[in-house]
Design a protein around this motif. Structure first.
Motif, PDB file in Angstrom:
ATOM      1  N   ARG A  30       4.381   9.558   3.414  1.00 15.60           N
ATOM      2  CA  ARG A  30       3.842   8.776   4.538  1.00 15.60           C
ATOM      3  C   ARG A  30       2.575   9.433   5.078  1.00 15.60           C
ATOM      4  NH1 ARG A  30       9.001   9.331   6.937  1.00 15.60           N
ATOM      5  NH2 ARG A  30       7.998   9.990   8.862  1.00 15.60           N
ATOM      6  N   ARG A  31       2.618  10.758   5.200  1.00 16.85           N
ATOM      7  CA  ARG A  31       1.461  11.472   5.755  1.00 16.85           C
ATOM      8  C   ARG A  31       0.254  11.334   4.843  1.00 16.85           C
ATOM      9  NH1 ARG A  31      -0.249  16.060   4.310  1.00 16.85           N
ATOM     10  NH2 ARG A  31       1.715  16.702   3.385  1.00 16.85           N
ATOM     11  N   ARG A  32       0.451  11.483   3.537  1.00 18.46           N
ATOM     12  CA  ARG A  32      -0.679  11.411   2.611  1.00 18.46           C
ATOM     13  C   ARG A  32      -1.206   9.982   2.491  1.00 18.46           C
ATOM     14  NH1 ARG A  32       2.039  15.637  -1.658  1.00 18.46           N
ATOM     15  NH2 ARG A  32       1.458  17.523  -0.517  1.00 18.46           N
ATOM     16  N   TYR A  33      -0.323   8.996   2.593  1.00 19.35           N
ATOM     17  CA  TYR A  33      -0.784   7.603   2.625  1.00 19.35           C
ATOM     18  C   TYR A  33      -1.620   7.390   3.888  1.00 19.35           C
ATOM     19  CZ  TYR A  33      -0.494   2.497   3.153  1.00 19.35           C
ATOM     20  OH  TYR A  33      -0.782   1.161   3.337  1.00 19.35           O
ATOM     21  N   ALA A  34      -1.181   7.980   5.010  1.00 20.65           N
ATOM     22  CA  ALA A  34      -1.945   7.872   6.251  1.00 20.65           C
ATOM     23  C   ALA A  34      -3.322   8.528   6.095  1.00 20.65           C
ATOM     24  CB  ALA A  34      -1.181   8.515   7.409  1.00 20.65           C
ATOM     25  N   GLY A  75       0.817  -1.210   0.000  1.00 19.91           N
ATOM     26  CA  GLY A  75       0.000   0.000   0.000  1.00 19.91           C
ATOM     27  C   GLY A  75       0.850   1.260   0.000  1.00 19.91           C
ATOM     28  N   LEU A  76       1.874   1.297   0.856  1.00 20.33           N
ATOM     29  CA  LEU A  76       2.733   2.481   0.949  1.00 20.33           C
ATOM     30  C   LEU A  76       3.545   2.674  -0.329  1.00 20.33           C
ATOM     31  CD1 LEU A  76       4.049   4.827   2.433  1.00 20.33           C
ATOM     32  CD2 LEU A  76       5.602   3.181   3.524  1.00 20.33           C
ATOM     33  N   THR A  77       4.183   1.604  -0.808  1.00 22.19           N
ATOM     34  CA  THR A  77       5.002   1.745  -2.017  1.00 22.19           C
ATOM     35  C   THR A  77       4.126   2.026  -3.235  1.00 22.19           C
ATOM     36  OG1 THR A  77       4.983  -0.669  -2.318  1.00 22.19           O
ATOM     37  CG2 THR A  77       6.855   0.286  -1.123  1.00 22.19           C
ATOM     38  N   GLY A  78       2.929   1.433  -3.261  1.00 22.73           N
ATOM     39  CA  GLY A  78       2.015   1.713  -4.373  1.00 22.73           C
ATOM     40  C   GLY A  78       1.594   3.158  -4.378  1.00 22.73           C
ATOM     41  N   TYR A  79       1.291   3.720  -3.189  1.00 24.33           N
ATOM     42  CA  TYR A  79       0.917   5.128  -3.118  1.00 24.33           C
ATOM     43  C   TYR A  79       2.085   6.004  -3.571  1.00 24.33           C
ATOM     44  CZ  TYR A  79      -0.817   9.579  -1.458  1.00 24.33           C
ATOM     45  OH  TYR A  79      -1.243  10.884  -1.418  1.00 24.33           O
ATOM     46  N   ALA A  80       3.291   5.665  -3.105  1.00 31.76           N
ATOM     47  CA  ALA A  80       4.470   6.445  -3.500  1.00 31.76           C
ATOM     48  C   ALA A  80       4.681   6.399  -5.007  1.00 31.76           C
ATOM     49  CB  ALA A  80       5.704   5.918  -2.769  1.00 31.76           C
ATOM     50  N   ASN A  81       4.515   5.216  -5.598  1.00 28.31           N
ATOM     51  CA  ASN A  81       4.717   5.086  -7.048  1.00 28.31           C
ATOM     52  C   ASN A  81       3.679   5.887  -7.830  1.00 28.31           C
ATOM     53  OD1 ASN A  81       6.896   3.384  -6.672  1.00 28.31           O
ATOM     54  ND2 ASN A  81       5.691   1.504  -6.843  1.00 28.31           N
ATOM     55  N   GLY A 118       6.774   9.530  -5.686  1.00 28.53           N
ATOM     56  CA  GLY A 118       7.455   9.910  -4.449  1.00 28.53           C
ATOM     57  C   GLY A 118       8.256   8.766  -3.858  1.00 28.53           C
ATOM     58  N   ASP A 119       8.949   9.081  -2.787  1.00 30.75           N
ATOM     59  CA  ASP A 119       9.757   8.124  -2.047  1.00 30.75           C
ATOM     60  C   ASP A 119       8.933   7.638  -0.859  1.00 30.75           C
ATOM     61  OD1 ASP A 119      11.525   6.824  -0.354  1.00 30.75           O
ATOM     62  OD2 ASP A 119      13.128   8.285  -0.584  1.00 30.75           O
ATOM     63  N   PRO A 120       8.750   6.316  -0.685  1.00 30.79           N
ATOM     64  CA  PRO A 120       7.913   5.835   0.429  1.00 30.79           C
ATOM     65  C   PRO A 120       8.436   6.216   1.804  1.00 30.79           C
ATOM     66  CG  PRO A 120       9.033   4.013  -0.669  1.00 30.79           C
ATOM     67  CD  PRO A 120       9.223   5.220  -1.535  1.00 30.79           C
ATOM     68  N   SER A 121       9.714   6.610   1.888  1.00 24.79           N
ATOM     69  CA  SER A 121      10.242   7.030   3.188  1.00 24.79           C
ATOM     70  C   SER A 121      10.066   8.523   3.434  1.00 24.79           C
ATOM     71  CB  SER A 121      11.733   6.679   3.288  1.00 24.79           C
ATOM     72  OG  SER A 121      12.497   7.426   2.352  1.00 24.79           O
TER      73      SER A 121
END
Length: 327
Positions: free
Chosen positions: A284-288, A266-272, A276-279
């Motif tokens: 992280r905030r927008r994934y949250a 989920g996090l890496t998919g959102y970053a992709n 963006g960078d998942p770290s």
């Protein structure tokens, strides 16, 4: 495609993230309904969430008649309209009615009943505006969101609203209004400025080292690989960080606290999807924020001292994460 014989709340959260990528998503939807019908849910109170997920899957696959049947059942499964998840199910049903066509009046009546939730529940602005958008009523969504912002903030000026409000209803309401106005190509106004300011303040808070509330269950944490530099060197440290932050928030007067069950995919998919960078703190905030709008991703805190620990270890809270707040 059958799921597990007994479906837990954690299974529902995982299915919400993964069902659409399976070989037979509609089979997953049918199996969720079967789990409700044949008492295969570990927690019977999850029935509404399970049927809502089935409706979402069917809607995504454009099986609108099936989606409406699931959504009708989901709305009826919640014991009260104020129950968490009931508003989402009602908005989902309205969205499907708009898409079916010929039932716009019924859809609008259903979503209109949700207007009070705009100032009460953080996820309501997103699901109410999504329903109205499906009916070609984005301008009405902007009107409702603007009125809700005015009602919530009252006579306060932008200077009166600080970052302490950002994680709550005001932040999500302002952000959703901002997105709707942007989609409508409306000029930037005072409340849009406030939305930008609160987001910037919240981003600075994350970048300054304040821990977020993304929680990776043990199996997911073991897949983090290089991201352990971000979320902790091991699962014990990860849980300790979250427990201490939850205690801090509680001592500051916070209520209704929870962590957000996250996944590496989920996090890496959102970053992709967002280049963006998942770290990165902002990713992280927008994934949250995305998880915040999914009731199934919420893990309530604190549990009873003698109850199962929130982290899913199977141990009692008093024997597991509770002592971590004191380490």
């Amino acid at each position: 495609m059958p799921t597990k014989e007994t479906i837990t709340s954690a299974d529902l959260a995982e299915l919400r993230r993964s069902a659409l990528t399976t070989a037979d998503p509609l089979g997953v939807a049918a199996d969720l309904a079967d789990a409700v019908d044949h008492d295969r849910l570990a927690s019977p109170e999850d029935a509404g969430d399970a049927l809502s997920l089935a409706a979402e899957i069917a809607e995504f696959r454009n099986r609108l008649d099936a989606a409406l049947q699931y959504a009708d059942r989901a709305v009826a499964a919640f014991p009260s309209p104020s129950d968490p998840g009931a508003g989402f199910a009602t908005a989902l049903r309205a969205r499907i009615l708009f898409r079916i066509g010929g039932r716009d009046d019924e859809a609008l009546e259903a979503v209109t009943a949700l207007r009070p939730l705009l100032t009460e529940q953080p996820d309501a602005p997103a699901y109410v505006s999504a329903a109205l958008d499906a009916g070609g009523r984005s301008a009405l969504a902007e009107e409702w969101l603007s009125e809700a912002v005015d009602n919530l903030l009252g006579a306060r000026t932008t200077a009166d609203v600080g970052p302490a409000e950002a994680p709550g209803v005001a932040f999500f309401l302002l952000q959703q209004r901002h997105r709707v106005r942007r989609d409508l190509n409306l000029p930037h106004d005072r409340q849009d400025d406030l939305a930008d300011r609160l987001e910037a303040q919240l981003t600075r808070g994350v970048e300054s080292g304040e821990p977020d509330l993304l929680f990776f269950p043990k199996a997911e944490f073991d897949r983090l690989d290089t991201l352990t530099d971000t979320f902790g060197p091991d699962w014990d440290a990860h849980r300790a960080t979250l427990e201490k932050e939850l205690v801090r928030l509680a001592e500051a007067g916070g209520s209704g606290l929870h962590v957000l069950r996250a996944s590496v995919a989920g996090l890496t998919g959102y970053a992709n999807r967002n280049d963006g960078d998942p770290s990165a703190p902002n990713i992280r905030r927008r994934y949250a924020e995305e998880l915040e709008a999914q009731p199934g991703a919420h893990v309530s805190w604190p549990p009873e001292r003698n109850g199962p620990c929130w982290c899913g270890s199977g141990l009692k809270y008093k024997k597991d994460c509770l002592p971590r707040s004191r380490s």
